[in-house]
Scaffold this active site. Structure first.
Site, PDB file in Angstrom:
ATOM      1  N   ASN A  88      46.815  42.281 -32.137  1.00 32.84           N
ATOM      2  CA  ASN A  88      47.364  42.391 -33.496  1.00 32.84           C
ATOM      3  C   ASN A  88      47.261  43.859 -33.907  1.00 32.84           C
ATOM      4  O   ASN A  88      46.169  44.336 -34.195  1.00 32.84           O
ATOM      5  CB  ASN A  88      46.553  41.493 -34.438  1.00 32.84           C
ATOM      6  CG  ASN A  88      46.969  41.638 -35.900  1.00 32.84           C
ATOM      7  OD1 ASN A  88      47.965  42.285 -36.210  1.00 32.84           O
ATOM      8  ND2 ASN A  88      46.192  41.034 -36.789  1.00 32.84           N
ATOM      9  N   TRP A  89      48.403  44.529 -33.912  1.00 34.11           N
ATOM     10  CA  TRP A  89      48.392  45.958 -34.235  1.00 34.11           C
ATOM     11  C   TRP A  89      48.249  46.207 -35.735  1.00 34.11           C
ATOM     12  O   TRP A  89      48.105  47.354 -36.156  1.00 34.11           O
ATOM     13  CB  TRP A  89      49.671  46.633 -33.698  1.00 34.11           C
ATOM     14  CG  TRP A  89      49.607  46.942 -32.228  1.00 34.11           C
ATOM     15  CD1 TRP A  89      48.723  46.433 -31.315  1.00 34.11           C
ATOM     16  CD2 TRP A  89      50.449  47.845 -31.500  1.00 34.11           C
ATOM     17  NE1 TRP A  89      48.970  46.970 -30.072  1.00 34.11           N
ATOM     18  CE2 TRP A  89      50.017  47.840 -30.157  1.00 34.11           C
ATOM     19  CE3 TRP A  89      51.537  48.659 -31.847  1.00 34.11           C
ATOM     20  CZ2 TRP A  89      50.630  48.623 -29.166  1.00 34.11           C
ATOM     21  CZ3 TRP A  89      52.151  49.425 -30.855  1.00 34.11           C
ATOM     22  CH2 TRP A  89      51.696  49.407 -29.531  1.00 34.11           C
ATOM     23  N   LYS A  90      48.350  45.149 -36.544  1.00 33.72           N
ATOM     24  CA  LYS A  90      48.251  45.306 -38.004  1.00 33.72           C
ATOM     25  C   LYS A  90      49.221  46.402 -38.463  1.00 33.72           C
ATOM     26  O   LYS A  90      50.338  46.487 -37.944  1.00 33.72           O
ATOM     27  CB  LYS A  90      46.791  45.564 -38.407  1.00 33.72           C
ATOM     28  CG  LYS A  90      45.848  44.499 -37.815  1.00 33.72           C
ATOM     29  CD  LYS A  90      44.456  44.549 -38.345  1.00 33.72           C
ATOM     30  CE  LYS A  90      43.636  43.429 -37.695  1.00 33.72           C
ATOM     31  NZ  LYS A  90      42.286  43.329 -38.206  1.00 33.72           N
TER      32      LYS A  90
ATOM     33  N   HIS B  70      46.382  35.187 -41.509  1.00 31.58           N
ATOM     34  CA  HIS B  70      45.307  36.149 -41.202  1.00 31.58           C
ATOM     35  C   HIS B  70      44.504  36.404 -42.475  1.00 31.58           C
ATOM     36  O   HIS B  70      45.061  36.431 -43.576  1.00 31.58           O
ATOM     37  CB  HIS B  70      45.913  37.454 -40.667  1.00 31.58           C
ATOM     38  CG  HIS B  70      44.885  38.368 -40.084  1.00 31.58           C
ATOM     39  ND1 HIS B  70      44.067  39.138 -40.875  1.00 31.58           N
ATOM     40  CD2 HIS B  70      44.515  38.605 -38.809  1.00 31.58           C
ATOM     41  CE1 HIS B  70      43.237  39.808 -40.091  1.00 31.58           C
ATOM     42  NE2 HIS B  70      43.489  39.508 -38.832  1.00 31.58           N
TER      43      HIS B  70
ATOM     44  N   GLU C 181      43.430  39.000 -43.713  1.00 32.23           N
ATOM     45  CA  GLU C 181      43.911  40.136 -44.510  1.00 32.23           C
ATOM     46  C   GLU C 181      45.091  39.723 -45.373  1.00 32.23           C
ATOM     47  O   GLU C 181      45.253  40.215 -46.499  1.00 32.23           O
ATOM     48  CB  GLU C 181      44.255  41.304 -43.566  1.00 32.23           C
ATOM     49  CG  GLU C 181      42.974  41.920 -42.999  1.00 32.23           C
ATOM     50  CD  GLU C 181      43.113  42.549 -41.621  1.00 32.23           C
ATOM     51  OE1 GLU C 181      44.240  42.788 -41.160  1.00 32.23           O
ATOM     52  OE2 GLU C 181      42.051  42.798 -41.009  1.00 32.23           O
TER      53      GLU C 181
ATOM     54  N   GLU D 109      38.615  33.594 -36.713  1.00 29.61           N
ATOM     55  CA  GLU D 109      38.268  34.987 -36.989  1.00 29.61           C
ATOM     56  C   GLU D 109      37.314  35.044 -38.183  1.00 29.61           C
ATOM     57  O   GLU D 109      37.767  35.016 -39.345  1.00 29.61           O
ATOM     58  CB  GLU D 109      39.531  35.793 -37.326  1.00 29.61           C
ATOM     59  CG  GLU D 109      40.524  35.883 -36.191  1.00 29.61           C
ATOM     60  CD  GLU D 109      41.383  37.147 -36.291  1.00 29.61           C
ATOM     61  OE1 GLU D 109      41.449  37.867 -35.308  1.00 29.61           O
ATOM     62  OE2 GLU D 109      41.944  37.411 -37.363  1.00 29.61           O
TER      63      GLU D 109
ATOM     64  N   GLY E 288      36.895  44.150 -37.583  1.00 35.15           N
ATOM     65  CA  GLY E 288      36.864  45.599 -37.746  1.00 35.15           C
ATOM     66  C   GLY E 288      35.493  46.160 -38.075  1.00 35.15           C
ATOM     67  O   GLY E 288      35.372  47.312 -38.483  1.00 35.15           O
TER      68      GLY E 288
ATOM     69  N   SER F 288      36.218  41.961 -33.639  1.00 36.41           N
ATOM     70  CA  SER F 288      35.441  42.941 -32.864  1.00 36.41           C
ATOM     71  C   SER F 288      35.319  42.592 -31.378  1.00 36.41           C
ATOM     72  O   SER F 288      34.295  42.860 -30.756  1.00 36.41           O
ATOM     73  CB  SER F 288      34.062  43.160 -33.500  1.00 36.41           C
ATOM     74  OG  SER F 288      34.210  43.723 -34.808  1.00 36.41           O
TER      75      SER F 288
ATOM     76  N   GLY G 197      42.217  43.169 -32.612  1.00 37.38           N
ATOM     77  CA  GLY G 197      42.793  44.179 -33.493  1.00 37.38           C
ATOM     78  C   GLY G 197      42.668  45.559 -32.880  1.00 37.38           C
ATOM     79  O   GLY G 197      43.458  45.978 -32.031  1.00 37.38           O
ATOM     80  N   GLY G 198      41.644  46.298 -33.304  1.00 39.57           N
ATOM     81  CA  GLY G 198      41.492  47.698 -32.923  1.00 39.57           C
ATOM     82  C   GLY G 198      41.592  47.962 -31.432  1.00 39.57           C
ATOM     83  O   GLY G 198      42.227  48.938 -31.000  1.00 39.57           O
TER      84      GLY G 198
HETATM   85  P1  13P Z   1      39.301  43.718 -34.777  1.00 44.47           P
HETATM   86  O1  13P Z   1      39.466  43.350 -33.317  1.00 44.47           O
HETATM   87  O2  13P Z   1      39.734  45.139 -35.065  1.00 44.47           O
HETATM   88  O3  13P Z   1      37.957  43.375 -35.300  1.00 44.47           O
HETATM   89  O4  13P Z   1      40.360  42.819 -35.580  1.00 44.47           O
HETATM   90  C1  13P Z   1      40.384  41.455 -35.358  1.00 44.47           C
HETATM   91  C2  13P Z   1      41.576  40.895 -36.034  1.00 44.47           C
HETATM   92  O5  13P Z   1      41.655  40.826 -37.243  1.00 44.47           O
HETATM   93  C3  13P Z   1      42.687  40.436 -35.176  1.00 44.47           C
HETATM   94  O6  13P Z   1      43.626  39.723 -35.904  1.00 44.47           O
END
Ligand code: 13P
Length: 244
Positions: A10-12, A93, A95, A163, A169, A204, A225-226
């Site tokens: 997920n590149w957000k 998600h 967010e 999640e 993050g 993470s 994510g990251g």
């Molecule tokens: P991180 O891997 O950066 O913690 O993000 C997880 C996430 O929200 C994937 O959708």
């Protein structure tokens, strides 16, 4: 049918056309043995699909509207994601739930729209730190599952991502027993309706913890994510899943 293994990135709201070079490296370096999906910002979907060509990499959206089309400025319909070459869409998600006030009912309506457009819906659930501290994690997640999964969901058109909000993050993750407890509860809750659904862990995930996380019962992959932004970080996670 066993749940499919899926490594999803997920590149957000990160990445640009120059970042598509990472896709070349992911396509070149990926192991077979699991599905690999990247969900970039919507403006990168089509260029990413064009870049992959016939390559064996899936692309997906990060959200869709619940309506099929119409006067919804700034939104994207599920069919438009499919038209751009997406196979999946992330929905609910944390967010989006936090930034845009999305409710379980909103998520269920979006998932229905995704299914109508032929997309696989990745439905996200997870507790906040306060909810975990209060001992309500399993209740919170059970309620999110109950409210966010539409009755058109099947094991083939739906993926569930657990999640924990406090692990996203932050570099923090639940311990293995905590992940195992939640995934077992989700598997049990969905055993009648979605018996072979893939259950992803997200929050993470990185190369250093992927092998350990993929060894946990009922973990069929990760939503990353990251560590999905750079091929050098993401490919070891894909390899760990393929080897699991
Ligand atoms: P991180 O891997 O950066 O913690 O993000 C997880 C996430 O929200 C994937 O959708």
């Amino acid at each position: 049918m066993a749940p499919r293994k899926l490594a999803a990135g997920n590149w957000k709201m990160n990445g640009d056309l120059a970042a598509l070079s990472q896709i070349d490296a992911i396509v070149a370096g990926r192991e077979t043995g699991c599905d690999v999906l990247i969900c970039p910002p919507a403006v990168l979907l089509h260029p990413m699909v064009a870049r992959i060509g016939g390559g064996d990499l899936l692309v997906g959206g990060q959200d869709c509207h619940h309506a099929g089309s119409g006067a919804h400025t700034g939104d994207i319909a599920a069919a438009q994601l499919a038209d751009a070459g997406a196979s999946h869409v992330i929905l609910g998600h944390s967010e989006r739930r936090a930034d845009h006030g999305e409710t379980d009912a909103d998520v269920a309506a979006k998932a229905r729209a995704a299914h109508d457009a032929g997309l696989i819906a990745i439905i996200c659930v997870g507790e906040t730190e306060a909810e975990r501290d209060a001992g309500t994690t399993l209740d919170v997640i059970a309620a999110q599952l109950q409210g966010s999964i539409p009755d058109c969901a099947t094991s083939a058109n739906t993926v569930i991502a657990y999640e924990p909000v406090w692990a996203i993050g932050t570099g923090r993750t639940p311990d293995n027993a905590q992940i195992a407890e939640v995934h077992a509860m989700i598997r049990d809750a969905l055993s009648a309706t979605l018996p072979d659904v893939s259950l992803l862990y997200g929050g993470s995930v990185k190369a250093a913890n992927a092998t350990e996380i993929f060894a946990i019962d009922n973990v069929d992959g990760a939503l990353v994510g990251g560590a999905s932004l750079k091929a050098a970080d993401f490919l070891p996670i894909v390899s760990a899943l393929a080897a699991s």
